[in-house]
Motif scaffolding. Structure first.
Motif, PDB file in Angstrom:
ATOM      1  N   GLY A   1      45.516  57.837  73.163  1.00  0.00           N
ATOM      2  CA  GLY A   1      46.378  57.166  72.187  1.00  0.00           C
ATOM      3  C   GLY A   1      46.150  57.674  70.783  1.00  0.00           C
ATOM      4  N   ARG A   2      46.432  58.946  70.586  1.00  0.00           N
ATOM      5  CA  ARG A   2      46.229  59.574  69.264  1.00  0.00           C
ATOM      6  C   ARG A   2      47.427  59.277  68.383  1.00  0.00           C
ATOM      7  N   TYR A   3      47.266  58.336  67.454  1.00  0.00           N
ATOM      8  CA  TYR A   3      48.397  58.036  66.565  1.00  0.00           C
ATOM      9  C   TYR A   3      47.879  57.563  65.219  1.00  0.00           C
ATOM     10  N   ALA A   4      48.725  57.746  64.214  1.00  0.00           N
ATOM     11  CA  ALA A   4      48.468  57.105  62.920  1.00  0.00           C
ATOM     12  C   ALA A   4      49.802  56.605  62.387  1.00  0.00           C
ATOM     13  N   ILE A   5      49.782  55.403  61.862  1.00  0.00           N
ATOM     14  CA  ILE A   5      50.925  54.876  61.126  1.00  0.00           C
ATOM     15  C   ILE A   5      50.507  54.892  59.663  1.00  0.00           C
ATOM     16  N   LEU A   6      51.267  55.626  58.866  1.00  0.00           N
ATOM     17  CA  LEU A   6      50.928  55.788  57.454  1.00  0.00           C
ATOM     18  C   LEU A   6      51.960  55.027  56.621  1.00  0.00           C
ATOM     19  N   ARG A   7      51.503  53.918  56.038  1.00  0.00           N
ATOM     20  CA  ARG A   7      52.418  53.163  55.167  1.00  0.00           C
ATOM     21  C   ARG A   7      52.373  53.739  53.762  1.00  0.00           C
ATOM     22  N   SER A   8      53.541  54.075  53.234  1.00  0.00           N
ATOM     23  CA  SER A   8      53.608  54.564  51.876  1.00  0.00           C
ATOM     24  C   SER A   8      54.572  53.703  51.063  1.00  0.00           C
ATOM     25  N   SER A   9      54.898  54.130  49.857  1.00  0.00           N
ATOM     26  CA  SER A   9      55.771  53.319  49.005  1.00  0.00           C
ATOM     27  C   SER A   9      56.451  54.176  47.938  1.00  0.00           C
ATOM     28  N   TRP A  10      57.627  53.754  47.547  1.00  0.00           N
ATOM     29  CA  TRP A  10      58.315  54.276  46.352  1.00  0.00           C
ATOM     30  C   TRP A  10      58.331  55.807  46.344  1.00  0.00           C
ATOM     31  N   VAL A  11      58.817  56.394  47.417  1.00  0.00           N
ATOM     32  CA  VAL A  11      58.757  57.850  47.595  1.00  0.00           C
ATOM     33  C   VAL A  11      59.773  58.558  46.692  1.00  0.00           C
ATOM     34  N   PHE A  12      59.352  59.650  46.093  1.00  0.00           N
ATOM     35  CA  PHE A  12      60.277  60.437  45.281  1.00  0.00           C
ATOM     36  C   PHE A  12      60.049  61.930  45.478  1.00  0.00           C
ATOM     37  N   SER A  13      61.105  62.692  45.244  1.00  0.00           N
ATOM     38  CA  SER A  13      61.048  64.150  45.337  1.00  0.00           C
ATOM     39  C   SER A  13      62.351  64.688  44.776  1.00  0.00           C
ATOM     40  N   ALA A  14      62.467  66.018  44.765  1.00  0.00           N
ATOM     41  CA  ALA A  14      63.703  66.636  44.258  1.00  0.00           C
ATOM     42  C   ALA A  14      64.843  66.513  45.266  1.00  0.00           C
ATOM     43  N   HIS A  15      64.491  66.153  46.502  1.00  0.00           N
ATOM     44  CA  HIS A  15      65.506  66.134  47.566  1.00  0.00           C
ATOM     45  C   HIS A  15      65.834  64.714  47.977  1.00  0.00           C
ATOM     46  N   GLY A  16      67.029  64.519  48.452  1.00  0.00           N
ATOM     47  CA  GLY A  16      67.402  63.205  48.970  1.00  0.00           C
ATOM     48  C   GLY A  16      67.589  62.198  47.856  1.00  0.00           C
ATOM     49  N   ALA A  17      67.752  60.932  48.243  1.00  0.00           N
ATOM     50  CA  ALA A  17      68.014  59.871  47.275  1.00  0.00           C
ATOM     51  C   ALA A  17      66.710  59.177  46.924  1.00  0.00           C
ATOM     52  N   ASN A  18      66.460  58.965  45.643  1.00  0.00           N
ATOM     53  CA  ASN A  18      65.279  58.197  45.241  1.00  0.00           C
ATOM     54  C   ASN A  18      65.455  57.698  43.812  1.00  0.00           C
ATOM     55  N   PHE A  19      64.555  56.846  43.386  1.00  0.00           N
ATOM     56  CA  PHE A  19      64.632  56.175  42.092  1.00  0.00           C
ATOM     57  C   PHE A  19      64.628  57.175  40.923  1.00  0.00           C
ATOM     58  N   VAL A  20      63.831  58.233  41.033  1.00  0.00           N
ATOM     59  CA  VAL A  20      63.753  59.215  39.935  1.00  0.00           C
ATOM     60  C   VAL A  20      65.128  59.838  39.713  1.00  0.00           C
ATOM     61  N   LYS A  21      65.758  60.244  40.809  1.00  0.00           N
ATOM     62  CA  LYS A  21      67.065  60.889  40.681  1.00  0.00           C
ATOM     63  C   LYS A  21      68.124  59.891  40.210  1.00  0.00           C
ATOM     64  N   THR A  22      68.007  58.635  40.673  1.00  0.00           N
ATOM     65  CA  THR A  22      68.946  57.605  40.200  1.00  0.00           C
ATOM     66  C   THR A  22      68.813  57.429  38.696  1.00  0.00           C
ATOM     67  N   MET A  23      67.581  57.340  38.206  1.00  0.00           N
ATOM     68  CA  MET A  23      67.364  57.137  36.765  1.00  0.00           C
ATOM     69  C   MET A  23      67.886  58.330  35.956  1.00  0.00           C
ATOM     70  N   LEU A  24      67.616  59.542  36.433  1.00  0.00           N
ATOM     71  CA  LEU A  24      68.089  60.725  35.702  1.00  0.00           C
ATOM     72  C   LEU A  24      69.618  60.747  35.650  1.00  0.00           C
ATOM     73  N   ARG A  25      70.240  60.333  36.754  1.00  0.00           N
ATOM     74  CA  ARG A  25      71.711  60.296  36.791  1.00  0.00           C
ATOM     75  C   ARG A  25      72.240  59.239  35.816  1.00  0.00           C
ATOM     76  N   LEU A  26      71.634  58.053  35.861  1.00  0.00           N
ATOM     77  CA  LEU A  26      72.099  56.969  34.982  1.00  0.00           C
ATOM     78  C   LEU A  26      71.942  57.347  33.506  1.00  0.00           C
ATOM     79  N   SER A  27      70.887  58.100  33.207  1.00  0.00           N
ATOM     80  CA  SER A  27      70.632  58.440  31.800  1.00  0.00           C
ATOM     81  C   SER A  27      71.649  59.445  31.261  1.00  0.00           C
ATOM     82  N   GLU A  28      72.420  60.034  32.151  1.00  0.00           N
ATOM     83  CA  GLU A  28      73.500  60.914  31.682  1.00  0.00           C
ATOM     84  C   GLU A  28      74.712  60.096  31.253  1.00  0.00           C
TER      85      GLU A  28
END
Ligand SMILES: NC(=O)C1=CN([C@@H]2O[C@H](COP(=O)(O)OP(=O)(O)OC[C@H]3O[C@@H](n4cnc5c(N)ncnc54)[C@H](OP(=O)(O)O)[C@@H]3O)[C@@H](O)[C@H]2O)C=CC1
Ligand SMILES: Cc1cn([C@H]2C[C@H](O)[C@@H](COP(=O)(O)OP(=O)(O)O[C@H]3O[C@@H](C)C(=O)[C@@H](O)[C@H]3O)O2)c(=O)[nH]c1=O
Ligand SMILES: [Mg+2]
Length: 304
Positions: free
Chosen positions: A153-180
């Motif tokens: 039973g080799r497994y890991a569940i990794l809980r993360s939060s508030w993910v951001f990057s240059a790709h896909g939809a995320n809060f950073v990109k939303t904020m940059l868009r709104l600031s335009e």
């Protein structure tokens, strides 16, 4: 041998593909987007695992529309709970390490203390409930494999939060868009959490998969989020400072920003067990803002 990734163009899947190619020697990765493995048909996941016979499986695919999920519970449950269960079963039967990603939204966000992996969950919405159902299914399948002697039973569940990057939809990109469009943005200041670069999650997943291959006793539930903790409003200010944008951010309470799904006020995650077991330290999210802006071809501000 190949690492099989579910998800292709999402935030974490994109970083997994990039990072694997950069490792020495490069880690061979096959990343399956919905066109090649539709998680709405969970059987497709089992078929993909059979076909590729990978050395590890990382599930970076999910239904991540927090508000949309309120009206699409069956789809969220299929993607976030049923598909991971099928993946876990296929991995357990073949003794393939399985890394599954989950979220801070499994908690209700009560109090101010960081949540530890073993703390009781109480999701506030459909997305969080569907992700919690996925966690429970994966754990049960892997624990049963171990108890019945079917495999370690080799497994890991990794809980993360508030993910951001240059790709896909995320809060950073939303904020940059709104600031335009605006020079004044109202942002909730009473939800506190750790923004996490998708790049750091991808690196953690690869490291954890390797660790599980060597040591199944590390199996379990882990937390991994960026540091330091901040409110969404504070995060927005840091984004605008990094981008040199003259935008005022007004602190508002969650009640002043009604959304279909409630969000936890306290999204702090206690990541100490992840550091102890895997030697992974929490990423400092501020460091990723400037490279992210460069990746988006945006100018950076003087403050970074
Ligand atoms: N975003 C966040 O803030 C957080 C995310 N997480 C968790 O991290 C993981 C990765 O999230 P993130 O990278 O942000 O996700 P994204 O929303 O950026 O991407 C979603 C991924 O899921 C795949 N997907 C969606 N629907 C289907 C489908 N029907 N069949 C197959 N694949 C599908 C997409 O496939 P395709 O490549 O084809 O587009 C894409 O790769 C998820 O488990 C998420 O719950 C945890 C905490 C915070
Ligand atoms: C756009 C906007 C959002 N907000 C608030 C709404 C919300 O409380 C907070 C963040 O908004 P978002 O919709 O970007 O975040 P949300 O989609 O809730 O992000 C979550 O996604 C899932 C997948 C996770 O697993 C979580 O860890 C978390 O990252 O900011 C404002 O206050 N003002 C604004 O102008
Ligand atoms: Mg969202």
């Amino acid at each position: 041998m190949t690492v099989l990734v579910f998800g292709h163009s999402g935030q974490v899947a994109t970083e997994l593909r990039r990072l694997a190619a950069q490792r020495t020697p490069p880690v061979p990765v096959v990343a399956l987007g919905r066109a090649r493995a539709d998680l709405m048909e969970p059987g497709a996941c089992a078929a993909a695992i059979r076909a590729h016979a990978p050395c590890a499986v990382i599930n970076a695919a999910a239904y991540t529309g927090v508000d949309r999920a309120e009206a699409e519970a069956p789809q969220a449950i299929r993607l976030n709970a049923e598909a991971p269960a099928v993946m876990a079963r296929a991995c357990a039967a073949r003794d393939i390490p399985f890394v599954h990603i989950s979220t801070d939204y499994v908690f209700d966000g009560a109090g101010h203390a960081p949540f530890a992996p073993g703390d009781p969950t109480a999701p506030l919405g459909v997305y969080g409930r569907s992700k919690r159902a996925g966690e429970v299914a994966v754990q049960e399948i892997m624990d049963t494999a171990r108890k019945t002697g079917a495999g370690p039973g080799r497994y890991a569940i990794l809980r993360s939060s508030w993910v951001f990057s240059a790709h896909g939809a995320n809060f950073v990109k939303t904020m940059l868009r709104l600031s335009e469009q605006r020079d004044h943005i109202r942002v909730v200041a009473d939800q506190i959490g750790g923004p996490t670069p998708a790049r750091a999650i991808a690196a953690a997943c690869l490291d954890i998969a390797g660790h599980l291959a060597r040591d199944p006793s590390a199996a379990g539930l882990y937390h991994f989020s960026g540091t330091p903790e901040v409110s969404w409003a504070g995060f927005a200010r840091a984004i605008f400072a990094a981008a040199g944008r003259q935008v005022t951010v007004e602190d508002i309470p969650s009640a002043a920003y009604p959304t279909p799904a409630a969000r936890p006020l306290n999204s702090r995650l206690d990541c100490s067990r992840t550091t102890q077991v895997f030697g992974l330290s929490r990423p400092e999210w501020r460091r990723d803002l400037t490279p992210l802006l460069a990746e988006l071809d945006l100018p950076t501000g003087a403050l970074t």
